[in-house]
Design a protein around this motif. Sequence first.
Motif, PDB file in Angstrom:
ATOM      1  N   ASP A  60      18.215  17.604 -67.579  1.00  0.00           N
ATOM      2  CA  ASP A  60      18.022  16.071 -67.482  1.00  0.00           C
ATOM      3  C   ASP A  60      19.534  15.804 -66.040  1.00  0.00           C
ATOM      4  OD1 ASP A  60      17.069  16.367 -68.798  1.00  0.00           O
ATOM      5  OD2 ASP A  60      17.957  15.447 -70.492  1.00  0.00           O
ATOM      6  N   PHE A  61      20.414  16.777 -65.870  1.00  0.00           N
ATOM      7  CA  PHE A  61      22.038  16.942 -64.756  1.00  0.00           C
ATOM      8  C   PHE A  61      20.874  16.512 -63.542  1.00  0.00           C
ATOM      9  CE2 PHE A  61      25.138  17.862 -61.761  1.00  0.00           C
ATOM     10  CZ  PHE A  61      26.213  17.262 -62.885  1.00  0.00           C
ATOM     11  N   LEU A  62      19.746  17.094 -63.616  1.00  0.00           N
ATOM     12  CA  LEU A  62      19.953  16.814 -61.530  1.00  0.00           C
ATOM     13  C   LEU A  62      18.837  15.265 -61.484  1.00  0.00           C
ATOM     14  CD1 LEU A  62      18.947  17.963 -58.873  1.00  0.00           C
ATOM     15  CD2 LEU A  62      16.672  18.576 -60.183  1.00  0.00           C
ATOM     16  N   THR A  63      18.011  14.424 -62.847  1.00  0.00           N
ATOM     17  CA  THR A  63      16.918  13.962 -62.581  1.00  0.00           C
ATOM     18  C   THR A  63      17.736  12.685 -63.222  1.00  0.00           C
ATOM     19  OG1 THR A  63      15.548  14.760 -64.899  1.00  0.00           O
ATOM     20  CG2 THR A  63      15.206  15.049 -63.000  1.00  0.00           C
ATOM     21  N   ILE A  68      25.482  11.367 -67.950  1.00  0.00           N
ATOM     22  CA  ILE A  68      25.381  12.095 -69.268  1.00  0.00           C
ATOM     23  C   ILE A  68      26.587  13.012 -69.011  1.00  0.00           C
ATOM     24  CG2 ILE A  68      22.600  11.898 -68.366  1.00  0.00           C
ATOM     25  CD1 ILE A  68      23.025  14.679 -67.371  1.00  0.00           C
ATOM     26  N   PRO A  69      26.577  13.279 -70.986  1.00  0.00           N
ATOM     27  CA  PRO A  69      27.207  14.403 -71.209  1.00  0.00           C
ATOM     28  C   PRO A  69      27.305  15.333 -70.419  1.00  0.00           C
ATOM     29  CG  PRO A  69      26.321  13.713 -73.101  1.00  0.00           C
ATOM     30  CD  PRO A  69      26.099  12.965 -71.676  1.00  0.00           C
ATOM     31  N   ALA A  82      30.459  14.181 -63.316  1.00  0.00           N
ATOM     32  CA  ALA A  82      29.260  13.493 -64.569  1.00  0.00           C
ATOM     33  C   ALA A  82      31.100  12.747 -64.842  1.00  0.00           C
ATOM     34  CB  ALA A  82      30.079  14.623 -66.127  1.00  0.00           C
ATOM     35  N   GLU A  83      32.530  12.775 -64.520  1.00  0.00           N
ATOM     36  CA  GLU A  83      33.689  12.311 -64.834  1.00  0.00           C
ATOM     37  C   GLU A  83      33.691  11.168 -63.683  1.00  0.00           C
ATOM     38  OE1 GLU A  83      36.405  10.532 -66.362  1.00  0.00           O
ATOM     39  OE2 GLU A  83      35.239  12.361 -66.995  1.00  0.00           O
ATOM     40  N   ALA A  84      33.073  11.656 -62.545  1.00  0.00           N
ATOM     41  CA  ALA A  84      32.558  10.669 -61.895  1.00  0.00           C
ATOM     42  C   ALA A  84      31.695   9.702 -61.554  1.00  0.00           C
ATOM     43  CB  ALA A  84      32.471  10.718 -59.955  1.00  0.00           C
ATOM     44  N   ALA A  85      30.905   9.752 -61.781  1.00  0.00           N
ATOM     45  CA  ALA A  85      29.286   9.110 -62.621  1.00  0.00           C
ATOM     46  C   ALA A  85      29.878   7.946 -63.608  1.00  0.00           C
ATOM     47  CB  ALA A  85      27.990  10.048 -62.929  1.00  0.00           C
ATOM     48  N   LYS A  86      30.273   8.765 -64.953  1.00  0.00           N
ATOM     49  CA  LYS A  86      30.733   7.200 -65.929  1.00  0.00           C
ATOM     50  C   LYS A  86      31.828   6.368 -65.313  1.00  0.00           C
ATOM     51  CE  LYS A  86      32.730   7.957 -70.171  1.00  0.00           C
ATOM     52  NZ  LYS A  86      33.714   9.094 -71.305  1.00  0.00           N
TER      53      LYS A  86
END
Length: 245
Positions: A60-63, A68-69, A82-86
Amino acid sequence: MYQPRFYRHWIKDKDLVSFNVVVKETDLYVRARRNLKKKTLKAVLRYRTLLEKYIEHHPDFLTALTPIPVEQDAPQMVKTMAEAAKGVGVGPMASVAGVIAEYVGKELLPFSPEVIVENGGDIFLKTLKRRLIGVYAGDSPFTGRIALEIQPEETPLGVCTSSGTVGHSLSFGRADACVVLSFSTALADAAATAIGNLIAGVDDIPRGIEFAKCIEGLKGVVVIKGDQIGVWGEVKILPLIGDIQ
């Protein structure tokens, strides 16, 4: 599909050594005080392996197209993504080019006091002199005619670009260029995607700028659509005359 990086030929100054490192989708153009190609390749392979192994167990990290956590024991680069995306509301892979440029660039700094790593339009740089970064915005009249001025005291710095009209990266907008400056290259990359997603036409430029103002950690933003431009933050734009530095 491979996109030719012809804008790399704009750079004409001679004070740094330039070299390329390509591993699968990662296509780095690196400039440093000396040829660090072997060290760069080693770093790219290591970081790509970490990411690929994580994705193998967490597809799921790829798509994911939204944040996502990730696990506490995830690799640090995964946590950074993940932090940047959040912080901007996109999927973590929106920051992949920026995070690789930043992690590889910082790994090279012990061997060169100046390092510039460009990865598909996303740049990490640490410089000891004033540099100009040319702006490529597809068919916009601003392409090749303006540059961002970066002073050494502003670096290390990330300068990342997203476009809905140039290249193959996923964008839901139609900005010719959305350029973001941040001390976190991963955040700059993710934010460029998020802001660019909002730009369908010139009337959306103010909306993109207002959104950028709400993102903690950004230094400045430039949004280009056609012959219109919006600028916010600590950004100095100069007319591009002569060589890019």
